[in-house]
Write a protein that holds these residues in place. Structure first.
Motif, short mmCIF file in Angstrom:
data_model
loop_
_atom_site.label_atom_id
_atom_site.label_comp_id
_atom_site.label_asym_id
_atom_site.label_seq_id
_atom_site.Cartn_x
_atom_site.Cartn_y
_atom_site.Cartn_z
N GLY A 20 39.64 50.09 -26.57
CA GLY A 20 40.20 51.49 -25.82
C GLY A 20 40.96 52.22 -26.59
O GLY A 20 40.96 52.14 -28.01
N SER A 21 42.10 52.63 -26.23
CA SER A 21 42.94 53.58 -26.91
C SER A 21 44.06 52.66 -27.85
O SER A 21 44.42 51.72 -27.54
N SER A 22 44.37 53.66 -28.88
CA SER A 22 45.53 52.91 -29.64
C SER A 22 46.84 52.89 -28.91
O SER A 22 47.20 53.69 -28.23
N ILE A 23 47.53 51.84 -29.44
CA ILE A 23 48.93 51.60 -28.62
C ILE A 23 49.92 51.71 -30.01
O ILE A 23 50.97 52.75 -29.74
N GLU A 24 49.89 51.09 -30.92
CA GLU A 24 50.86 51.25 -31.96
C GLU A 24 50.40 50.93 -33.16
O GLU A 24 49.33 50.13 -33.49
N LEU B 137 56.38 40.09 -20.69
CA LEU B 137 56.07 39.70 -21.94
C LEU B 137 57.19 39.24 -23.00
O LEU B 137 57.21 38.43 -23.91
N ASP B 138 58.50 39.91 -22.60
CA ASP B 138 59.83 39.37 -23.36
C ASP B 138 60.19 37.90 -23.12
O ASP B 138 61.10 37.52 -23.89
N GLY B 139 59.54 37.19 -22.13
CA GLY B 139 59.89 35.96 -22.23
C GLY B 139 59.36 35.00 -22.98
O GLY B 139 59.48 33.80 -23.20
N ASP C 77 54.42 41.74 -33.86
CA ASP C 77 53.90 42.29 -32.50
C ASP C 77 54.74 42.88 -31.56
O ASP C 77 54.66 43.48 -30.45
N LEU C 78 56.19 42.82 -32.27
CA LEU C 78 57.33 43.16 -31.04
C LEU C 78 57.29 44.53 -30.89
O LEU C 78 57.53 44.94 -29.65
N PRO C 79 56.88 45.51 -31.62
CA PRO C 79 56.87 47.00 -31.18
C PRO C 79 55.82 47.36 -30.12
O PRO C 79 56.06 48.07 -29.15
N LEU D 143 54.75 48.33 -24.30
CA LEU D 143 54.19 47.79 -23.11
C LEU D 143 54.98 47.56 -21.88
O LEU D 143 54.76 47.87 -20.97
N MET D 144 56.27 47.11 -22.23
CA MET D 144 56.98 46.86 -21.30
C MET D 144 57.93 48.02 -20.68
O MET D 144 58.04 48.03 -19.68
N LYS D 145 57.74 49.07 -21.76
CA LYS D 145 58.36 50.46 -21.07
C LYS D 145 57.21 51.01 -20.45
O LYS D 145 57.50 52.30 -19.80
#
Length: 130
Positions: A63-67, A108-110, A117-119, A124-126
């Motif tokens: 699908g669409s681009s994320i980062e 995910l931050d767990g 991959d962090l950005p 995603l978390m936002k």
């Protein structure tokens, strides 16, 4: 610089597939979005379809681009392009990774992620681009 693509695969419950790097891989013990290195003249989307079939025995739709992240590791610079994806056929099997888990974006931050991959994790978390 290495060009890499990562797939943020979501299931019908909107959970995200997370892959644990195995002891055979660099940065073992860290989590990542599955994917891999782009071949010469290969698009990120084509790379993801090929890599996910090789690594997880699944066919995906990209699908669409994320980062678009540039990260300088001590030994190499990586440009990571991440995209949303869904599974068209098959069930993910960890052929190269230690294990796979499905998590909601809020959790995910767990996990301890590979730095590049962090950005994507933060975005995603936002809840952006959801």
């Amino acid at each position: 610089m290495i060009m890499v693509a990562g797939a943020v695969i979501r299931n019908e419950r909107q959970e995200i597939l997370c892959a644990l790097r195995s002891s055979r891989m660099s940065m073992s013990g860290l989590w990542e979005f599955p994917g891999g290195k782009l071949e010469p003249h290969e698009s990120a989307e084509a790379c993801l379809i090929r890599e996910i079939e090789e690594e997880l025995s699944c066919l995906i739709e990209v699908g669409s681009s994320i980062e678009d992240t540039l990260y300088q590791y001590p030994e190499i610079q990586v440009r990571l392009l991440t995209y949303y994806a869904t599974i068209k056929s098959g069930v993910p099997v960890p052929r190269e990774h230690e294990k796979l888990i499905w998590l909601p974006a809020s959790e995910l931050d767990g996990l301890e992620w590979a730095p590049a991959d962090l950005p994507t994790v933060q975005r995603l978390m936002k809840g952006m681009n959801a």
